[in-house]
Scaffold this active site. Structure first.
Site, PDB file in Angstrom:
ATOM      1  N   GLY A  43      25.611  18.506  42.628  1.00  0.00           N
ATOM      2  CA  GLY A  43      25.026  19.385  43.551  1.00  0.00           C
ATOM      3  C   GLY A  43      23.442  18.724  43.326  1.00  0.00           C
ATOM      4  O   GLY A  43      23.144  18.217  42.683  1.00  0.00           O
ATOM      5  N   GLN A  48      14.534  19.827  43.923  1.00  0.00           N
ATOM      6  CA  GLN A  48      14.659  18.557  43.401  1.00  0.00           C
ATOM      7  C   GLN A  48      14.212  17.295  44.149  1.00  0.00           C
ATOM      8  O   GLN A  48      14.127  16.214  43.499  1.00  0.00           O
ATOM      9  CB  GLN A  48      16.183  18.353  42.978  1.00  0.00           C
ATOM     10  CG  GLN A  48      16.693  19.425  41.894  1.00  0.00           C
ATOM     11  CD  GLN A  48      17.815  19.016  41.113  1.00  0.00           C
ATOM     12  OE1 GLN A  48      19.048  19.438  41.829  1.00  0.00           O
ATOM     13  NE2 GLN A  48      18.312  18.383  40.372  1.00  0.00           N
ATOM     14  N   CYS A  91      21.508  17.762  34.421  1.00  0.00           N
ATOM     15  CA  CYS A  91      20.937  18.066  35.684  1.00  0.00           C
ATOM     16  C   CYS A  91      20.179  16.616  36.108  1.00  0.00           C
ATOM     17  O   CYS A  91      19.523  15.978  35.495  1.00  0.00           O
ATOM     18  CB  CYS A  91      19.621  19.296  35.215  1.00  0.00           C
ATOM     19  SG  CYS A  91      18.680  19.222  36.618  1.00  0.00           S
ATOM     20  N   LEU A  92      20.060  16.459  37.328  1.00  0.00           N
ATOM     21  CA  LEU A  92      19.614  15.179  37.846  1.00  0.00           C
ATOM     22  C   LEU A  92      18.068  15.054  37.674  1.00  0.00           C
ATOM     23  O   LEU A  92      17.768  13.994  37.480  1.00  0.00           O
ATOM     24  CB  LEU A  92      19.787  14.836  39.330  1.00  0.00           C
ATOM     25  CG  LEU A  92      21.556  14.829  39.669  1.00  0.00           C
ATOM     26  CD1 LEU A  92      21.639  14.509  41.178  1.00  0.00           C
ATOM     27  CD2 LEU A  92      22.200  13.749  38.734  1.00  0.00           C
ATOM     28  N   HIS A 133      23.792  26.924  38.581  1.00  0.00           N
ATOM     29  CA  HIS A 133      22.709  25.973  38.297  1.00  0.00           C
ATOM     30  C   HIS A 133      21.814  25.760  39.626  1.00  0.00           C
ATOM     31  O   HIS A 133      20.678  25.606  39.668  1.00  0.00           O
ATOM     32  CB  HIS A 133      23.415  24.641  37.847  1.00  0.00           C
ATOM     33  CG  HIS A 133      22.521  23.542  37.550  1.00  0.00           C
ATOM     34  ND1 HIS A 133      22.359  23.034  36.185  1.00  0.00           N
ATOM     35  CD2 HIS A 133      21.762  22.715  38.142  1.00  0.00           C
ATOM     36  CE1 HIS A 133      21.557  22.194  36.151  1.00  0.00           C
ATOM     37  NE2 HIS A 133      20.997  22.040  37.346  1.00  0.00           N
ATOM     38  N   GLU A 134      22.587  25.372  40.688  1.00  0.00           N
ATOM     39  CA  GLU A 134      21.738  25.072  41.927  1.00  0.00           C
ATOM     40  C   GLU A 134      20.874  26.123  42.510  1.00  0.00           C
ATOM     41  O   GLU A 134      19.784  26.221  42.953  1.00  0.00           O
ATOM     42  CB  GLU A 134      22.659  24.413  43.087  1.00  0.00           C
ATOM     43  CG  GLU A 134      23.401  23.124  42.679  1.00  0.00           C
ATOM     44  CD  GLU A 134      22.596  22.066  42.045  1.00  0.00           C
ATOM     45  OE1 GLU A 134      21.491  22.201  42.500  1.00  0.00           O
ATOM     46  OE2 GLU A 134      23.123  21.353  41.513  1.00  0.00           O
ATOM     47  N   HIS A 137      17.794  26.688  40.782  1.00  0.00           N
ATOM     48  CA  HIS A 137      16.892  25.661  41.146  1.00  0.00           C
ATOM     49  C   HIS A 137      15.890  26.173  42.312  1.00  0.00           C
ATOM     50  O   HIS A 137      14.734  26.075  42.213  1.00  0.00           O
ATOM     51  CB  HIS A 137      17.352  24.245  41.713  1.00  0.00           C
ATOM     52  CG  HIS A 137      17.749  23.419  40.552  1.00  0.00           C
ATOM     53  ND1 HIS A 137      16.556  22.874  39.606  1.00  0.00           N
ATOM     54  CD2 HIS A 137      18.867  22.758  40.288  1.00  0.00           C
ATOM     55  CE1 HIS A 137      17.201  21.802  38.800  1.00  0.00           C
ATOM     56  NE2 HIS A 137      18.407  21.757  39.223  1.00  0.00           N
TER      57      HIS A 137
HETATM   58 CO    CO Z   1      19.948  20.599  38.274  1.00  0.00          CO
END
Ligand code: CO
Length: 192
Positions: A43, A48, A91-92, A133-134, A137
């Site tokens: 995701g 991000q 997380c990216l 998680h998203e 963000h």
């Molecule tokens: Co993340």
């Protein structure tokens, strides 16, 4: 467009609801999917990629060929949570960091799809974790905020490294200074 890493200020901004789905946003969504697959994520939230909007893309299969698992969600809200589960999360925006995070096991979300239709999603386990998680963000909340005391201590080294890397990238001029980033985000927020 690129995925920004902690401690990029865009990761801490409160994303703004989207009021219309235009061509520009559709192009951005395509780029977000490309970046997400390239980085092997499940995701990606707009914050991000330094876009302060309530938008996220997801494919919990992580497989770009499985288009049936590809979803775009706009203005998502978490309306119900049930149970708890512990599990490892990454997380990216925090390459290389994985820590155990407690999340609700099952959740219900209200959001809009690309056609502007209201959708309701119920998700459990991995999908539920990805969703929480998203959505975090989009509210400027990061998974490291959710760690217990042991996880926080265990992450300190990795966070410090990311902070150093970010500072060097700014010194090299690869990332603009803080004030410039903030001005850019503010201009995007006041744009539409
Ligand atoms: Co993340």
């Amino acid at each position: 467009m690129k995925i920004v890493h902690y401690p990029h200020p865009a990761l801490r901004c409160q994303a703004k609801p989207i009021s219309s789905i235009d061509k520009k946003i559709k192009l951005q969504i395509g780029e977000m999917f490309d970046l997400m697959y390239e980085a092997k994520g499940l995701g990606l939230a707009a914050t991000q990629v330094a876009l302060p909007f309530q938008l996220l893309v997801m494919n919990v299969s992580g497989d770009p060929d499985k288009k049936e698992h590809e979803f775009v969600y706009i203005n998502p809200t978490l309306v119900e949570r049930k149970g708890t589960m512990d599990g490892e999360e990454g997380c990216l925006s925090f390459p290389g960091l994985f820590q155990k995070v407690r999340r609700a096991k099952t959740i219900k979300i209200h959001a809009y799809n690309l056609l502007g239709e209201k959708v309701e999603v119920v998700a459990s386990d991995l999908a539920s974790r990805a969703w929480q998680h998203e959505i975090d963000h989009l509210n400027g909340v990061l998974f490291v905020d959710k760690l217990g005391i042991i996880g926080k201590l265990a992450s300190r080294g990795a966070l410090k490294e990311l902070e150093e890397e970010f500072k060097y990238a700014q010194q090299r001029g690869d990332i603009p200074p803080e004030t410039e980033i903030k001005a850019l985000i503010d201009s995007l927020l006041s744009e539409s």
